[in-house]
Design a protein around this motif. Sequence first.
Motif, mmCIF file in Angstrom:
data_model
loop_
_atom_site.group_PDB
_atom_site.id
_atom_site.type_symbol
_atom_site.label_atom_id
_atom_site.label_comp_id
_atom_site.label_asym_id
_atom_site.label_seq_id
_atom_site.Cartn_x
_atom_site.Cartn_y
_atom_site.Cartn_z
ATOM 1 N N HIS A 127 -41.122 56.206 -10.587
ATOM 2 C CA HIS A 127 -40.667 54.832 -10.353
ATOM 3 C C HIS A 127 -40.606 54.564 -8.857
ATOM 4 O O HIS A 127 -39.942 55.298 -8.112
ATOM 5 N N LEU A 173 -37.991 61.072 -16.196
ATOM 6 C CA LEU A 173 -38.676 60.022 -16.946
ATOM 7 C C LEU A 173 -38.543 60.209 -18.450
ATOM 8 O O LEU A 173 -38.116 61.250 -18.935
ATOM 9 N N SER A 174 -38.957 59.181 -19.199
ATOM 10 C CA SER A 174 -39.053 59.283 -20.648
ATOM 11 C C SER A 174 -40.214 60.207 -21.015
ATOM 12 O O SER A 174 -41.336 60.035 -20.534
ATOM 13 N N ASP A 177 -43.053 58.099 -22.735
ATOM 14 C CA ASP A 177 -43.811 57.235 -21.832
ATOM 15 C C ASP A 177 -44.711 58.049 -20.905
ATOM 16 O O ASP A 177 -45.859 57.680 -20.641
ATOM 17 N N THR A 204 -33.271 66.308 -19.055
ATOM 18 C CA THR A 204 -33.791 65.005 -19.461
ATOM 19 C C THR A 204 -34.385 65.092 -20.864
ATOM 20 O O THR A 204 -34.095 64.259 -21.731
ATOM 21 N N GLN A 208 -32.783 63.253 -24.300
ATOM 22 C CA GLN A 208 -33.597 62.303 -25.061
ATOM 23 C C GLN A 208 -33.773 62.764 -26.506
ATOM 24 O O GLN A 208 -33.720 61.952 -27.435
ATOM 25 N N SER A 230 -31.957 56.953 -13.185
ATOM 26 C CA SER A 230 -33.201 56.874 -13.951
ATOM 27 C C SER A 230 -33.061 57.526 -15.319
ATOM 28 O O SER A 230 -33.452 56.961 -16.341
ATOM 29 N N ASN A 231 -32.469 58.728 -15.372
ATOM 30 C CA ASN A 231 -32.406 59.417 -16.657
ATOM 31 C C ASN A 231 -31.497 58.679 -17.645
ATOM 32 O O ASN A 231 -31.738 58.689 -18.842
ATOM 33 N N ARG A 233 -31.020 55.340 -17.745
ATOM 34 C CA ARG A 233 -31.760 54.167 -18.217
ATOM 35 C C ARG A 233 -32.837 54.554 -19.226
ATOM 36 O O ARG A 233 -33.099 53.823 -20.185
ATOM 37 N N ARG A 234 -33.439 55.735 -19.029
ATOM 38 C CA ARG A 234 -34.430 56.193 -20.004
ATOM 39 C C ARG A 234 -33.780 56.466 -21.356
ATOM 40 O O ARG A 234 -34.396 56.257 -22.396
ATOM 41 N N GLU A 237 -33.670 53.311 -23.242
ATOM 42 C CA GLU A 237 -35.008 52.977 -23.748
ATOM 43 C C GLU A 237 -35.388 53.847 -24.937
ATOM 44 O O GLU A 237 -35.973 53.364 -25.913
#
Length: 317
Positions: A127, A173-174, A177, A204, A208, A230-231, A233-234, A237
């Motif tokens: 990002h 990140l996701s 994604d 992460t 998830q 970031s983690n 917000r993922r 999502e």
Amino acid sequence: MPDLPPLTLYLAAPRGFCAGVDRAIKIVEMALQKWGPPVYVRHEIVHNRFVVDALRAQGAVFVEELSECPDDRPVVFSAHGVPKSVPAEAADRRMIAVDATCPLVTKVHNEAARHHEAGTQMIYIGHAGHPETVGTMGQLPPGEVLLVETVEDVARLQVRDPAKLAFITQTTLSVDDTAGIAAALKARFPLIHAPAHDDICYATTNRQAAVKAVAPKIDALLVIGAPNSSNSRRLVEVGSAAGCGYSMLIQRAADIDWRALTGVRAIGLTAGASAPEVLVNEVIDAFRTRFAVTVEQVETAVEDIEFKVPRILREPA
């Protein structure tokens, strides 16, 4: 007192602090013990206001740039990592510098350096503007790391040599994604080198996976974390993608939108890797004032990783 409506709170596990965050916080605390306050910290040590405020109360001073730090006080670099120019400047100024970069981020930095030495151009999935992205891209000279954020970005890439490419990723990140972007890179550049091991960190990935396991059981998901995490917000999502009709990021119990939760009977609760467990307990207590709460934990992995602090903190003053 009227009977409270029943509610099942499903706690995702693992959740909250990871080994890299634990280590980073410990580094600031040990620096304060060793050298006394103030200890300067370049950028938030981790993305959580509660944690930052607690360290500030102990004497940590948070700044955005090294130019805001005096030469004669220690400075700690945040868990997200910094561009190479930052420790170089600290060395020029003969500052006491302590690197709290997560070892898993450092692994990505080292990976980029090895590819650069071999003449390979890097593509970074991340990002724009995130401190980890800035730090990782800042390990190599300008133009040597190209940033992609989406599958669409892959189609627009202009590379030096399609036969000499490698990609790395931001650790927070996701998973899903990133897999899509990686597939697009491999389709467009068949000779591209992928990471030997997934760059997305274990914490992460585990958080998830826990959200995905909780999702079929719940009407809504609450993720405790900071807006700039970031983690965290993922995780929101991932919850939405897994079918949660209401998936929301909150920093503390005071942020809960109770009207949006009217009529729900099962709620999932998790926390990003920089959110302490005390905030999870605060949210559970808030629910107990409004519902007859049953708490169930959904555990998908057990984490027992621990990272050492830098040698400079283990040596006598």
